[in-house]
Write a protein that holds these residues in place. Structure first.
Motif, PDB file in Angstrom:
ATOM      1  N   ASN A  92       0.813  -1.212   0.000  1.00 44.42           N
ATOM      2  CA  ASN A  92       0.000   0.000   0.000  1.00 44.42           C
ATOM      3  C   ASN A  92       0.849   1.265   0.000  1.00 44.42           C
ATOM      4  O   ASN A  92       0.627   2.180   0.763  1.00 44.42           O
ATOM      5  N   THR A 129       0.319  -2.888  -4.317  1.00 45.78           N
ATOM      6  CA  THR A 129      -0.198  -3.724  -3.243  1.00 45.78           C
ATOM      7  C   THR A 129       0.300  -5.145  -3.454  1.00 45.78           C
ATOM      8  O   THR A 129       0.566  -5.567  -4.585  1.00 45.78           O
ATOM      9  N   ALA A 141     -14.734  -4.084   8.910  1.00 50.10           N
ATOM     10  CA  ALA A 141     -13.916  -3.563   7.808  1.00 50.10           C
ATOM     11  C   ALA A 141     -14.528  -2.287   7.265  1.00 50.10           C
ATOM     12  O   ALA A 141     -15.760  -2.135   7.215  1.00 50.10           O
ATOM     13  N   LYS A 153     -10.524  -1.111  -1.782  1.00 49.06           N
ATOM     14  CA  LYS A 153      -9.587  -1.084  -0.664  1.00 49.06           C
ATOM     15  C   LYS A 153     -10.329  -1.489   0.599  1.00 49.06           C
ATOM     16  O   LYS A 153     -11.326  -0.869   0.971  1.00 49.06           O
ATOM     17  N   ASN A 198     -10.010  -2.214   4.622  1.00 48.03           N
ATOM     18  CA  ASN A 198      -9.187  -1.875   5.782  1.00 48.03           C
ATOM     19  C   ASN A 198      -9.787  -2.536   7.018  1.00 48.03           C
ATOM     20  O   ASN A 198     -10.888  -2.200   7.448  1.00 48.03           O
ATOM     21  N   THR A 199      -9.066  -3.521   7.573  1.00 49.05           N
ATOM     22  CA  THR A 199      -9.486  -4.172   8.805  1.00 49.05           C
ATOM     23  C   THR A 199      -8.484  -3.850   9.898  1.00 49.05           C
ATOM     24  O   THR A 199      -7.473  -3.167   9.667  1.00 49.05           O
ATOM     25  N   GLN A 234      -5.181  -5.876   8.624  1.00 50.83           N
ATOM     26  CA  GLN A 234      -4.486  -5.674   7.366  1.00 50.83           C
ATOM     27  C   GLN A 234      -5.247  -4.709   6.477  1.00 50.83           C
ATOM     28  O   GLN A 234      -6.422  -4.399   6.727  1.00 50.83           O
ATOM     29  N   ILE A 235      -4.559  -4.246   5.474  1.00 49.87           N
ATOM     30  CA  ILE A 235      -5.176  -3.439   4.429  1.00 49.87           C
ATOM     31  C   ILE A 235      -4.861  -4.122   3.104  1.00 49.87           C
ATOM     32  O   ILE A 235      -3.689  -4.389   2.803  1.00 49.87           O
ATOM     33  N   THR A 259      -5.835  -4.217  -1.205  1.00 46.75           N
ATOM     34  CA  THR A 259      -6.463  -3.538  -2.329  1.00 46.75           C
ATOM     35  C   THR A 259      -6.588  -4.530  -3.468  1.00 46.75           C
ATOM     36  O   THR A 259      -5.621  -5.237  -3.789  1.00 46.75           O
TER      37      THR A 259
END
Length: 672
Positions: A565, A588, A620, A656, A658-659, A662-663, A665
């Motif tokens: 990212n 990514t 998320a 994308k 986002n948790t 982790q992130i 894409t």
């Protein structure tokens, strides 16, 4: 607090040897000559204080100025009680600006007002310093209650220009004292560089081994050990550390310190550390060498120098920037002298002609010295690009200049000089009949325009001035030069000429972007953001290159410094260096996103006809982007959510997710 400061606190707890004692310190901060308690024997009128730092200290400093005399002049300390003392060190910073094999300079001591005893002396045949000189004194004057020390000149005072002196100190030295005097790594740089510097022995004992450590931005510490040394009192060591300074674009604090001396810790840890802010530039270009000559048509040595310097400049006219300031002396002076020329003279501290400066530093007035400077300067990188135009309307000159900086700059100056290519009416008595590149007006004045610039953010300068009343002879024979200069150090980082009635293209587009040599699929000059998913296990950042649509445009690529990212910026500046577009490539890493049994995040189907399922074991935040980087929509997902994308146009989109863990894409294809 930086970790390194804690190390020094630990060091200090082990510093138990005899403390040094300082008996005399003079830094001329009172700006009085002579300072309180000091005296001058012989030609006291030649000693003054100056608001300069030529000796390497902090302004003000002491300055001795030449005169037509052969004599001795001494700058004498107060009497100092050294009863019971057996040895002292005398240190001072100085710079001797030589003219032609000048007088001897030295240091001498006495007691009881008796004869002077020389402890250091040198014949001056060339410039000396700037340097810090340390002299160990053990003669019979040491131990007396009326000890005095002096700095002196002995000989023909006309054969030097100046002697600058600062930070005079008389002290009992520590037994073991290594001082870090300088970090030599350039403060503006690009790419890989070595960490270098200098260490001086201020103690009594020889330095036989050293440990030198360095650290950037509180990161890893690199230690270099140097053995088999024989550095005696007052001697220096230039060192190169292990490891390489290789850090991303931006500003970084480089700490360097002495972490060990002679397999232990020295007695004075207060002088063991220096910090330097290093500016890593985003790009580099050619730096045009600048010559500034202070001269006069009433100066015979000027004519002699110009007889060779003028042809040299004409031979190298495509490779240099040249400005000449006519001075009001010697004699009645040049009739084309201006107050602005006098201000520029004062900035450099010029007091004789001819005097030549290259990129802000003094250059000897011989063709040999000119060639040496030029051959070194032509190799220097420039960390700013500058372009400009000038337009004359009657007696009014309009100057437009754009600066594209490749680093952050604080308290720099832009000097703009309107000059005449050839003048013939300012003849004096030295035999010269023609004068080239003579300054007519500085814009807005000799003090320039103060600049605080940010990396890759263009700056535009525009001003119109009336040249009526100046010394212009031919209105169709004018040019304009620009000087981009660090005001404090005087170093010139870029120079050049504007273009008469110049017009510059404004196309700042790309024709293609390449990742590891392969063109990006579906590239369009009007799409500015791209997302590249790299195979799982990729460990190296791909190389991104690009080609501008206009070959006169400037492309600056700042690579990602991490894979996950992270973004590679591609800045494109049109020929005018002001019109700007930014493209981005976001990398990514694939992390099993397509293998739904090995991930906490599932996204399906892909391609999709409109309904997209997102499944995650965590809360998320989901963002959907178009290929131009614009945010299309965003959602919150808890465990599972169906998203209807059927309202969007067919094409490629980026999701994308986002948790907390982790992130990721993912590129998806919408095909209804």
């Amino acid at each position: 607090m930086k970790k390194i400061y804690f190390l020094f606190i630990v060091f200090l707890s082990f510093s138990f040897l005899l403390n040094a004692q300082t008996y005399l310190f003079q830094d001329f901060s009172d700006d009085v000559m002579p300072p309180s308690g000091w005296t001058i024997d012989g030609y006291s009128n030649l000693w003054s204080t100056a608001s300069s730092d030529e000796a390497g200290g902090t302004p003000p400093e002491a300055k001795f100025t030449y005169t037509n005399a052969t004599a001795v002049s001494r700058f004498i300390s107060p009497e100092i009680d050294l009863t019971g003392v057996t040895n002292v060190n005398f240190s001072f910073k100085h710079f001797l600006d030589n003219y032609s094999s000048g007088p001897k300079i030295g240091v001498a001591t006495r007691s009881g007002g008796g004869d002077w005893n020389i402890v250091w002396e040198i014949n001056t045949t060339s410039n000396i310093g700037p340097e810090e000189k340390i002299i160990a004194i053990t003669n019979d004057d040491v131990g007396q209650s009326d000890f005095q020390v002096c700095l002196y000149l002995d000989g023909n005072f006309y054969n030097i220009d100046y002697w600058y002196i600062d930070d005079i100190e008389l002290y009992t030295p520590y037994n073991l004292d290594a001082k870090l005097t300088k970090i030599s790594t350039p403060w503006y740089l690009m790419g890989e560089n070595e960490v270098t510097g200098s260490i001086k022995n201020r103690g009594i004992q020889d330095l036989t081994s050293l440990e030198i450590s360095w650290q950037v931005d509180n990161g890893d510490i690199t230690v270099t050990t140097v053995n088999d040394l024989e550095i005696s009192t007052g001697e220096s060591l230039d060192f190169t550390c292990d490891g390489i300074f290789d850090f991303p674009v931006g500003n970084h604090d480089l700490d360097v310190w002495i972490s060990g001396v002679n397999n232990g810790i020295d007695d004075d840890t207060d002088n063991n550390m220096l910090m330097k802010t290093i500016h890593v530039a985003s790009s580099a270009t050619h730096r045009m060498p600048l010559f500034e000559e202070f001269t006069s048509s009433t100066c015979a040595p000027c004519a002699s120098f110009n007889s060779s310097f003028v042809p040299w400049c004409n031979e190298h006219e495509e490779d240099i920037t040249l400005v000449k300031y006519q001075m009001s002396w010697p004699g009645s002076g040049d009739p084309y002298y201006t107050e602005e020329g006098g201000d520029r003279r004062a900035y450099y501290g010029v007091s004789f002609v001819p005097d030549l400066y290259g990129n802000g530093a003094q250059v000897g007035t011989t063709i040999g010295a000119v060639n040496t400077f030029f051959n070194n300067a032509i190799e220097l990188p420039g960390f700013a690009s500058i372009i400009g135009s000038n337009t004359l309307n009657g007696t009014e000159m309009t100057v437009d200049i754009n600066i594209l900086p490749y680093a952050d700059y604080s308290n720099f100056r832009l000097y703009v000089v309107v000059f005449e290519y050839l003048t013939t009416e300012n003849t004096g008595n030295n035999g010269e009949t023609e004068f080239e590149h003579v300054m007519m007006k500085m814009v807005p004045d000799a003090f320039g325009t103060t600049l605080n610039l940010t990396d890759r953010q263009p700056y535009a300068f525009s001003q119109t001035i009336d040249l009526a009343g100046t010394n212009v002879e031919e209105w169709d024979d004018l040019g304009v030069s620009f000087i981009f200069q660090d005001y404090q150090s005087k170093e010139v980082f870029q120079s050049g000429y504007t273009i008469e009635d110049g017009e510059f293209d404004t196309d700042a587009g790309l024709s293609n972007i390449f990742v590891d040599g392969e063109p990006i699929e579906d590239f369009s000059p009007d799409v500015f953001n791209y997302y590249i998913e790299l195979p799982e296990g990729t460990v190296e950042i791909p190389e991104v290159t690009a080609i501008a649509e206009d070959d006169k445009a400037t492309v600056v690529i700042v690579p990602a410094d991490e894979l996950r990212n992270n973004v590679t910026d591609i800045d494109v500046y049109a020929e005018d260096l002001y019109t700007h577009e930014r493209y981005t490539v976001t990398f990514t890493l694939a992390t099993g996103l397509d293998d739904y049994t090995n991930t906490h995040i599932k996204l399906y189907p892909n391609p999709t006809a409109g309904i997209l399922n997102i499944q995650t074991t965590d809360h998320a935040d989901v963002f959907i982007y178009a290929t131009d980087g614009s945010l299309v929509s965003n959602y919150q997902v808890i465990n599972h959510k169906q998203i209807d994308l059927s309202y969007l146009s067919n094409g490629i989109y980026f999701v994308k997710i986002n948790t907390n863990n982790q992130i990721v894409t993912k590129k998806i294809s919408l095909n209804r």
